[in-house]
Enzyme design. Structure first.
Site, short mmCIF file in Angstrom:
data_model
loop_
_atom_site.label_atom_id
_atom_site.label_comp_id
_atom_site.label_asym_id
_atom_site.label_seq_id
_atom_site.Cartn_x
_atom_site.Cartn_y
_atom_site.Cartn_z
N ASP A 148 0.85 -1.19 0.00
CA ASP A 148 0.00 0.00 0.00
C ASP A 148 0.88 1.24 0.00
O ASP A 148 2.04 1.20 0.46
CB ASP A 148 -0.88 0.04 1.25
CG ASP A 148 -1.82 -1.16 1.32
OD1 ASP A 148 -2.12 -1.73 0.26
OD2 ASP A 148 -2.24 -1.51 2.44
N1 URA Z 1 -1.05 -5.96 3.97
C1 URA Z 1 -1.59 -4.71 3.97
O1 URA Z 1 -2.63 -4.48 4.57
N2 URA Z 1 -0.94 -3.76 3.29
C2 URA Z 1 0.24 -3.94 2.64
O2 URA Z 1 0.81 -3.01 2.06
C3 URA Z 1 0.79 -5.24 2.67
C4 URA Z 1 0.12 -6.24 3.33
#
Ligand code: URA
Length: 237
Positions: free
Chosen positions: A106
């Site tokens: 993310d």
């Molecule tokens: N899980 C999440 O919630 N976000 C990420 O970026 C990676 C794994």
């Protein structure tokens, strides 16, 4: 392989642009400008072949394998909607030759991101069939407790999934710091799992993929090539 093809394969633009780079004396071999795009590099020396473009040294690499310490505020997409792209942190030759993210983080997640232009490698680490453990550190809004840790280990049902998903490891490192290992790579998986267990992720950082940890000497925003030892560690995953 000739110099023009080498430059093309390493992401220095179209064949015409590569010829122009050479003609403009911007390409050197062993410190001397090389003005002939047809200069042959024999296959036995290709794997260690080095050249300079505008003074920067490059080594020929048949495939590119990189690790980036992702800062917050960067999207893993080539065509980001609201933030900069992680590809802005790389020399343009790397996206140009087809380097892509090996799974996505993310925009607000930090830490270990692999990138490659080797389709088989990308597939091996993103395929749901090949369960590679990924270790995250999550800073949580509320203090962690045993009930949350057990829920994460035993499995939590996420919206849209038919089966509960269990962490392969859930350890409390501090009152608000959780170390979570998961095998899958589902959308917002860690955030959703922690929410389903009754807490909330405030900050998320990826520390490890399989046997390979984020190198200590790689500052946020920095990248480096993966060497053979790194690749061996990853392949043991
Ligand atoms: N899980 C999440 O919630 N976000 C990420 O970026 C990676 C794994």
């Amino acid at each position: 392989m000739d110099l023009e093809r080498i430059l093309f394969s390493q992401g220095f633009g179209s064949r015409r642009q590569c010829r122009a780079l050479v003609a403009d004396q911007r390409v050197s071999i062993a410190g001397s400008p090389c003005i002939n795009p047809a200069t042959e590099i024999t296959s036995d020396t290709l794997s260690s072949f080095e050249f300079q473009v505008d003074g920067t040294t490059w080594r020929y690499r048949e495939k590119a394998y990189l690790v980036l310490n992702k800062p917050p505020g960067y999207e893993c997409s080539r065509d980001p909607q609201h933030h900069l792209s992680v590809f802005h942190l790389l020399p343009p030759q790397l996206p140009e030759r087809g380097v892509q993210c090996v799974g996505r983080l993310d925009q607000d997640t930090t830490g270990l991101l692999l990138l490659s232009d080797d389709g088989a490698f990308v597939h091996a680490f993103t395929s749901p069939k090949r369960k590679v453990p990924k270790v995250y550190l999550a800073t949580t809004r509320h203090p962690l407790d045993d009930a949350q840790l057990s829920a994460l280990r035993n499995g939590v049902l996420l919206h849209g999934e038919s089966q509960p998903i269990a962490a392969v490891g859930a350890k409390q490192r501090d009152e608000h710091v959780l170390e979570l290992s998961v095998l899958e790579g589902k959308y917002h998986q860690v955030k959703r799992m922690v929410a389903a267990a009754g807490n909330r992720v405030e900050k998320l950082h990826r520390e490890r993929i399989g046997g390979f940890g984020l190198p200590d000497d790689l500052d946020e925003g920095q990248w480096r090539w993966l060497d053979d030892a790194d690749l061996a560690m990853l392949r043991q995953s």
